[in-house]
Write a protein that holds these residues in place. Structure first.
Motif, short mmCIF file in Angstrom:
data_model
loop_
_atom_site.label_atom_id
_atom_site.label_comp_id
_atom_site.label_asym_id
_atom_site.label_seq_id
_atom_site.Cartn_x
_atom_site.Cartn_y
_atom_site.Cartn_z
N PRO A 191 22.15 52.43 41.67
CA PRO A 191 22.38 51.23 42.72
C PRO A 191 23.39 51.70 43.73
CG PRO A 191 23.49 51.20 40.36
CD PRO A 191 22.26 52.27 40.22
N ASP A 192 24.40 52.86 43.52
CA ASP A 192 25.24 53.32 44.59
C ASP A 192 24.37 53.65 45.70
OD1 ASP A 192 24.34 55.20 42.86
OD2 ASP A 192 26.02 56.36 43.30
N ILE A 243 22.80 50.73 47.60
CA ILE A 243 23.91 49.94 48.40
C ILE A 243 24.21 50.84 49.55
CG2 ILE A 243 26.20 49.27 48.76
CD1 ILE A 243 26.44 49.08 45.53
N THR A 244 24.29 51.97 49.79
CA THR A 244 24.38 52.68 50.82
C THR A 244 23.37 52.77 51.69
OG1 THR A 244 25.56 54.23 49.44
CG2 THR A 244 24.97 54.99 51.77
N ALA A 257 23.05 49.51 53.45
CA ALA A 257 23.97 49.42 54.56
C ALA A 257 23.68 50.34 55.63
CB ALA A 257 25.14 49.23 54.14
N VAL A 258 23.45 51.23 55.43
CA VAL A 258 23.17 52.35 56.32
C VAL A 258 21.89 52.17 56.95
CG1 VAL A 258 23.48 54.74 57.02
CG2 VAL A 258 25.03 53.78 55.58
N VAL A 300 23.10 49.30 59.85
CA VAL A 300 23.89 50.19 60.80
C VAL A 300 22.95 50.98 61.92
CG1 VAL A 300 25.65 51.89 61.26
CG2 VAL A 300 25.68 50.28 59.61
N VAL A 308 20.67 48.66 64.18
CA VAL A 308 21.43 48.04 65.11
C VAL A 308 21.85 49.02 66.07
CG1 VAL A 308 23.46 47.03 65.62
CG2 VAL A 308 22.42 46.51 63.80
N LEU A 309 21.99 50.21 65.72
CA LEU A 309 22.10 51.26 66.82
C LEU A 309 20.91 51.76 67.51
CD1 LEU A 309 24.60 54.03 65.11
CD2 LEU A 309 25.23 52.58 66.48
N GLU A 312 20.94 41.65 65.09
CA GLU A 312 21.38 41.04 63.99
C GLU A 312 21.79 42.02 62.74
OE1 GLU A 312 19.17 36.84 64.50
OE2 GLU A 312 20.21 36.79 62.54
N THR A 313 22.58 42.15 61.91
CA THR A 313 22.62 42.98 60.84
C THR A 313 22.14 42.49 59.73
OG1 THR A 313 24.88 42.37 60.79
CG2 THR A 313 24.61 44.32 61.86
N GLU A 339 22.47 42.72 55.74
CA GLU A 339 23.21 43.54 54.85
C GLU A 339 22.54 43.30 53.34
OE1 GLU A 339 26.07 43.60 57.75
OE2 GLU A 339 25.20 41.80 56.91
N PRO A 398 28.67 51.37 39.72
CA PRO A 398 28.29 51.79 40.77
C PRO A 398 28.95 51.67 42.17
CG PRO A 398 27.15 49.87 39.83
CD PRO A 398 28.09 50.36 39.06
N GLY A 399 28.97 52.70 43.19
CA GLY A 399 29.67 52.13 44.18
C GLY A 399 30.37 53.71 44.53
N SER A 431 29.59 54.18 50.24
CA SER A 431 28.92 52.70 50.18
C SER A 431 29.85 51.54 50.56
CB SER A 431 28.11 52.63 48.81
OG SER A 431 28.79 53.30 47.94
N ALA A 464 30.46 51.67 54.38
CA ALA A 464 29.43 51.50 55.14
C ALA A 464 29.09 49.73 55.16
CB ALA A 464 27.97 51.96 54.60
N ILE A 516 30.49 44.95 62.28
CA ILE A 516 29.43 44.83 63.57
C ILE A 516 28.85 43.42 63.54
CG2 ILE A 516 27.16 45.76 64.23
CD1 ILE A 516 27.99 48.38 63.05
N LEU A 517 28.77 42.61 62.52
CA LEU A 517 28.22 41.66 62.28
C LEU A 517 29.10 40.56 63.06
CD1 LEU A 517 25.90 39.23 61.51
CD2 LEU A 517 27.16 39.35 59.23
N ASN A 576 29.33 41.12 66.71
CA ASN A 576 28.01 40.43 67.57
C ASN A 576 28.08 39.03 67.57
OD1 ASN A 576 26.14 42.41 68.30
ND2 ASN A 576 25.56 42.87 66.20
N PHE A 601 27.85 53.17 71.24
CA PHE A 601 26.56 52.83 71.83
C PHE A 601 26.65 51.73 72.66
CE2 PHE A 601 23.38 55.80 69.85
CZ PHE A 601 24.26 56.37 68.95
#
Lengths: 89, 325
Positions: free
Chosen positions: A49-50, A53-54, A57-58, A62, A65-66, A86-87, A89, B219-220, B224, B227, B234-235, B238, B320
């Motif tokens: 799960p870690d 999550i990454t 999100a990434v 992100v 959006v980039l 729009e992001t 998550e 977890p985490g 993470s 991020a 960022i949200l 925006n 950016f």
């Protein structure tokens, strides 16, 4: 559960092929984003799960959006209204 | 008794030069590196004739595909070979994968004494319930330190490449125009986005902070969580525009945050490497496994990594988007 995983994996392959074959750059980015989303679900199924999550999100947030900002900067999006970011998550 | 030097003499001494260099009065490249504007190229008549001839030649030899047998054949062969090469590569990789040991088999080479040690003694030695975090931030903390620095260097590169210099930008009118055209589409009063952001941003931040703080319990971890917080920032940006975010987050904040976090990480890890390498007992208690204040330095390191990653994500986006902040 196995069937669900298989469906996700098929989606993953379809997304990967569609992202490389799609003509419009905006579509490519959106497909790439769904690829990341599916990948994060697969990470959960693979019991990490870690990473999920990454990835969410990434990969889905992100990076997309980039990419969108870059597309807007180089005027690759013809309809400017589409470029509103729009992001997710 | 020391004599106070006159201003002129002081400028000649080493400390005077250093001070001037530090305050940016003296350009270190001036006189050292040749810098001059590129001249506009004008071609003479002979050159122009030569160029036209070259273009004609080029068109006949290369771009005239319908009558050029060589290029046509080459293109066909190229296509066939590229497909063949791809198939070859796919087959090669598949053969290599089929040669790998079966996933999850007990006899696999990955199941050696290292993994055994991590699983058996991990909780006892690092105090982290989450073995992965224990591995990343304790046994292999040096790797993670390098990763944080790589992220920081990546931001520095992005800053160098994308940052707009307002003072020496030359044509400032263009920069302003660009700025205006960028902000034209910035949602000023987008009710849907703003309402969604108002509802979503606090939980996103809370979730990110939870992931960072509970990195050693579940977890985490720093990356993470950072991020997630970066995406939340960022949200927010925006939805409400730069004017609102610049109140609490500027380039200065980012510099201080990253420097503080990286320095903190380096110091904490130097301490634990020093004690570990010399066999000295660390004074930081491991605590009871499962409590939030446990597992020694891992919580602190997680927070450091999270701060660096969150700032980096946000800075990437701003760079950016706008080029400065």
């Amino acid at each position: 559960m196995t069937i669900f995983t298989c469906i996700l994996l098929v989606f993953l392959v379809v997304c990967a092929i569609a992202a490389s074959l799609s003509k419009k750059l905006l579509n490519t980015i959106l497909i790439f984003m769904s690829y990341s989303l599916i990948m994060s679900i697969i990470w959960v199924l693979l019991e990490s799960p870690d990473l999920a999550i990454t990835e969410a999100a990434v990969g889905a947030g992100v990076t997309t959006v980039l990419f969108l900002v870059t597309l807007k900067k180089i005027n690759a999006i013809i309809k400017k209204e589409d470029s509103r970011e729009e992001t997710d998550e | 008794m020391s004599k106070r030097l006159s201003e002129e003499e002081y400028q000649k001494t080493f400390s005077g030069k250093f001070r001037r260099w530090l305050s940016g009065e003296k350009d270190p490249f001036l006189g050292e590196v040749e810098m001059r504007r590129q001249e506009v190229r004008r071609e003479s008549e002979a050159e122009e004739r030569q160029r036209e001839q070259d273009e004609k030649l080029l068109k006949e030899r290369v771009y005239d595909l319908e009558h050029n047998f060589e290029v046509r054949t080459f293109q066909k062969v190229y296509r066939v070979f590229s497909v063949l090469f791809c198939i070859f590569l796919v087959v090669l990789l598949l053969v290599a994968v089929s040669d790998l040991p079966h996933f999850g088999h007990a006899e696999n080479p990955v199941n050696n004494e290292v993994a055994e040690r991590y699983i058996e003694k991990g909780l006892q030695e690092t105090g982290a319930v989450n073995i992965v975090t224990g591995m990343i931030l304790d046994y292999r903390a040096f790797d993670t330190l390098g990763e944080s620095h790589v992220l920081f260097i990546a931001t520095c590169t992005v800053l160098i490449l994308l940052r707009r210099d307002r003072k020496k930008g030359g044509d400032t009118g263009e920069a302003e125009k660009e700025d205006v055209s960028d902000r034209l589409y910035e949602p000023k009063n987008d009710v849907i986005l703003q309402t969604v952001a108002k509802i979503l941003v606090p939980p996103v931040f809370l979730f990110g902070i939870y992931i960072i703080l509970a990195g050693h319990l579940g977890p985490g971890g720093g990356f993470s969580g950072g991020a997630v917080i970066g995406a939340g920032l960022i949200l927010y940006l925006n939805a409400f525009g730069f004017a609102r975010t610049e109140k609490f987050f500027t380039a200065r904040t980012y510099r201080r945050m990253s420097f503080g976090a990286l320095a903190c990480y380096s110091l904490a890890k130097s301490y634990s490497f020093y004690t570990g390498a010399n066999g000295i007992e660390s004074v930081i208690p491991l605590g009871t496994p499962g409590a939030i204040l446990s597992s020694g330095l891992i919580l602190l390191l997680n927070i450091c990594v999270g701060v660096v990653v969150a700032g980096t994500m946000y800075t990437f986006y701003v760079m950016f988007r706008k080029g400065d902040y």
